[in-house]
Design an enzyme around this catalytic site. Structure first.
Site, PDB file in Angstrom:
ATOM      1  N   SER A 124       0.854  -1.191   0.000  1.00 55.90           N
ATOM      2  CA  SER A 124       0.000   0.000   0.000  1.00 55.90           C
ATOM      3  C   SER A 124       0.887   1.236   0.000  1.00 55.90           C
ATOM      4  CB  SER A 124      -0.879  -0.003   1.260  1.00 55.90           C
ATOM      5  OG  SER A 124      -1.543   1.234   1.406  1.00 55.90           O
ATOM      6  N   TYR A 160      -1.763  -0.842  10.346  1.00 62.75           N
ATOM      7  CA  TYR A 160      -1.846  -1.106   8.901  1.00 62.75           C
ATOM      8  C   TYR A 160      -0.552  -0.688   8.206  1.00 62.75           C
ATOM      9  CZ  TYR A 160      -3.849  -1.192   4.173  1.00 62.75           C
ATOM     10  OH  TYR A 160      -4.105  -1.456   2.851  1.00 62.75           O
TER      11      TYR A 160
HETATM   12  P1  NAD Z   1     -11.637  -5.990   0.143  1.00 63.34           P
HETATM   13  O1  NAD Z   1     -12.045  -5.974   1.558  1.00 63.34           O
HETATM   14  O2  NAD Z   1     -12.653  -5.681  -0.886  1.00 63.34           O
HETATM   15  O3  NAD Z   1     -10.982  -7.389  -0.248  1.00 63.34           O
HETATM   16  C1  NAD Z   1     -10.107  -8.052   0.630  1.00 63.34           C
HETATM   17  C2  NAD Z   1     -10.419  -9.534   0.571  1.00 63.34           C
HETATM   18  O4  NAD Z   1      -9.473 -10.218   1.422  1.00 63.34           O
HETATM   19  C3  NAD Z   1     -11.810  -9.859   1.103  1.00 63.34           C
HETATM   20  O5  NAD Z   1     -12.513 -10.646   0.173  1.00 63.34           O
HETATM   21  C4  NAD Z   1     -11.543 -10.594   2.399  1.00 63.34           C
HETATM   22  O6  NAD Z   1     -12.518 -11.579   2.723  1.00 63.34           O
HETATM   23  C5  NAD Z   1     -10.186 -11.206   2.145  1.00 63.34           C
HETATM   24  N1  NAD Z   1      -9.503 -11.522   3.401  1.00 63.34           N
HETATM   25  C6  NAD Z   1      -9.335 -10.687   4.461  1.00 63.34           C
HETATM   26  N2  NAD Z   1      -8.725 -11.332   5.465  1.00 63.34           N
HETATM   27  C7  NAD Z   1      -8.494 -12.598   5.033  1.00 63.34           C
HETATM   28  C8  NAD Z   1      -7.890 -13.721   5.627  1.00 63.34           C
HETATM   29  N3  NAD Z   1      -7.434 -13.692   6.894  1.00 63.34           N
HETATM   30  N4  NAD Z   1      -7.769 -14.852   4.897  1.00 63.34           N
HETATM   31  C9  NAD Z   1      -8.241 -14.900   3.625  1.00 63.34           C
HETATM   32  N5  NAD Z   1      -8.866 -13.863   3.025  1.00 63.34           N
HETATM   33  C10 NAD Z   1      -8.976 -12.716   3.721  1.00 63.34           C
HETATM   34  O7  NAD Z   1     -10.398  -4.983   0.028  1.00 63.34           O
HETATM   35  P2  NAD Z   1      -9.434  -4.582  -1.185  1.00 63.34           P
HETATM   36  O8  NAD Z   1      -9.385  -3.109  -1.189  1.00 63.34           O
HETATM   37  O9  NAD Z   1      -9.751  -5.339  -2.417  1.00 63.34           O
HETATM   38  O10 NAD Z   1      -8.052  -5.076  -0.563  1.00 63.34           O
HETATM   39  C11 NAD Z   1      -7.182  -5.996  -1.214  1.00 63.34           C
HETATM   40  C12 NAD Z   1      -5.772  -5.687  -0.746  1.00 63.34           C
HETATM   41  O11 NAD Z   1      -5.403  -4.394  -1.195  1.00 63.34           O
HETATM   42  C13 NAD Z   1      -5.602  -5.654   0.771  1.00 63.34           C
HETATM   43  O12 NAD Z   1      -4.366  -6.253   1.112  1.00 63.34           O
HETATM   44  C14 NAD Z   1      -5.561  -4.183   1.080  1.00 63.34           C
HETATM   45  O13 NAD Z   1      -4.860  -3.909   2.276  1.00 63.34           O
HETATM   46  C15 NAD Z   1      -4.845  -3.673  -0.136  1.00 63.34           C
HETATM   47  N6  NAD Z   1      -5.000  -2.250  -0.415  1.00 63.34           N
HETATM   48  C16 NAD Z   1      -6.227  -1.731  -0.654  1.00 63.34           C
HETATM   49  C17 NAD Z   1      -6.344  -0.377  -0.926  1.00 63.34           C
HETATM   50  C18 NAD Z   1      -7.664   0.274  -1.170  1.00 63.34           C
HETATM   51  O14 NAD Z   1      -7.693   1.511  -1.247  1.00 63.34           O
HETATM   52  N7  NAD Z   1      -8.753  -0.468  -1.314  1.00 63.34           N
HETATM   53  C19 NAD Z   1      -5.200   0.420  -0.964  1.00 63.34           C
HETATM   54  C20 NAD Z   1      -3.957  -0.152  -0.737  1.00 63.34           C
HETATM   55  C21 NAD Z   1      -3.868  -1.498  -0.469  1.00 63.34           C
END
Ligand code: NAD
Length: 292
Positions: free
Chosen positions: A161, A174
């Site tokens: 991130s 985080y």
């Molecule tokens: P999201 O919540 O839509 O998707 C995350 C998915 O991970 C979910 O389906 C959830 O069930 C799954 N998950 C969470 N904990 C888990 C576990 N212990 N075991 C297995 N599955 C698990 O969020 P997203 O935005 O798609 O996030 C995806 C990745 O991107 C994450 O690592 C998040 O930190 C990172 N990220 C997101 C953003 C943003 O702005 N959305 C920015 C930077 C990084």
């Protein structure tokens, strides 16, 4: 002069995508499937932690990703597992290897996010994000990397991130977890390079997924800009959208997850064979103010 271009795969390749039920993981799975890559989608598909301010993904969400992967022409295997549980990930790897015959690409993407000032944290506020984002991702790499080593090649992409590249107001757990993932990526790139495996970090900016679209995140964005959250989710969403749009060099408050997926496809491709130990950002310009 010899032709050093690699042999193109004639067999369909196989990718493991964690966090596949929705958001960035879902769109990456679909984009990889469009390349003819088979997808094993791993997700907890249920509640992860009581510290989260947004609803969990569901089994229905994971099944829907499977439908989209099949519509994109890909084969799909659905695996419900919590990446904090290394035995569950080991069982997932056994199943994927049995069904698909191996693994070529790992997109270690699952993660969670919550906000709480350090001075107000309970133990779970710290531990749950570290356990899922750092320890869980390390579990995925430790279990799947040996499968790639057996292939003598492979691609690992880890979702970090921008908050792993700078401090985050009320987001220390985080930030720490995502910063640590960059250390994991760079170390794994050193160790796995001799096996023909590349390891890179994906750095999403603010992406429009359930992880970002909730009151705690709006309040954090407003506080970060020096404002005062109202406490009303709708009004704070409108205020956050205005502030984020003004701050974004490309003028967007949230980036679509489908706009992140092409970078995953590139890093998973043969064309990226000389790219390793690096970070690739999709931030609509926010990267311009980050020095990391
Ligand atoms: P999201 O919540 O839509 O998707 C995350 C998915 O991970 C979910 O389906 C959830 O069930 C799954 N998950 C969470 N904990 C888990 C576990 N212990 N075991 C297995 N599955 C698990 O969020 P997203 O935005 O798609 O996030 C995806 C990745 O991107 C994450 O690592 C998040 O930190 C990172 N990220 C997101 C953003 C943003 O702005 N959305 C920015 C930077 C990084």
């Amino acid at each position: 002069m010899t032709d050093q271009s690699p042999d193109r795969h004639t067999e369909p390749r196989i990718a493991v995508v964690t966090g596949a039920a929705r958001g960035i993981g879902r769109q990456a799975a679909v984009a990889l499937a469009r390349q003819g890559i088979r997808i094993a989608g791993i997700d907890i598909a249920g509640p992860v932690s009581p510290v989260l301010d947004y609803p969990p993904a569901t089994a229905h969400d994971l099944a829907h990703t499977g439908d989209l992967v099949r519509q994109a022409g890909g084969r799909w295997l659905s695996v419900e597992a919590d990446q904090r549980d290394i035995d569950a990930i080991r069982a997932a790897a056994d199943r994927i290897e049995h069904e698909f015959g191996g693994v070529d690409i790992v997109f270690a993407n699952a993660g969670i996010q919550a906000f709480k000032p350090l001075l107000e944290m309970d133990d779970a506020d710290w531990h749950d994000q570290i356990d899922v984002n750092l320890n869980g991702t390390a579990n995925v790499l430790r279990i799947f990397a040996p499968l790639l080593v057996r292939r003598g090649a492979g691609r690992i992409i880890v979702t970090s991130s921008t908050q792993g590249q700078h401090g985050t107001l009320n987001g220390s757990a985080y930030s720490a977890s995502k910063w640590a993932l960059i250390g994991l990526v760079k170390s794994a790139a050193l160790e796995l390079g001799p096996h023909g495996i590349t390891v890179n970090a994906l750095i999403p900016g603010l992406i429009d997924t359930p992880l970002t679209r909730h009151e705690d995140r709006y309040a954090q964005a407003i506080s970060n800009a020096g404002g005062q959250p109202d406490g009303d989710p709708h009004r704070d969403e409108v205020t956050a959208e205005q502030l984020l749009t003004t701050k974004s060099p490309l003028g967007v408050p949230w980036i679509e997850p489908a706009d992140v997926a092409p970078v995953v496809v590139f890093l998973a491709s043969e064309d990226a064979r000389m790219v390793s130990g690096a970070s690739f950002a999709v931030t609509a310009g926010d990267s311009a103010t980050i020095t990391a």
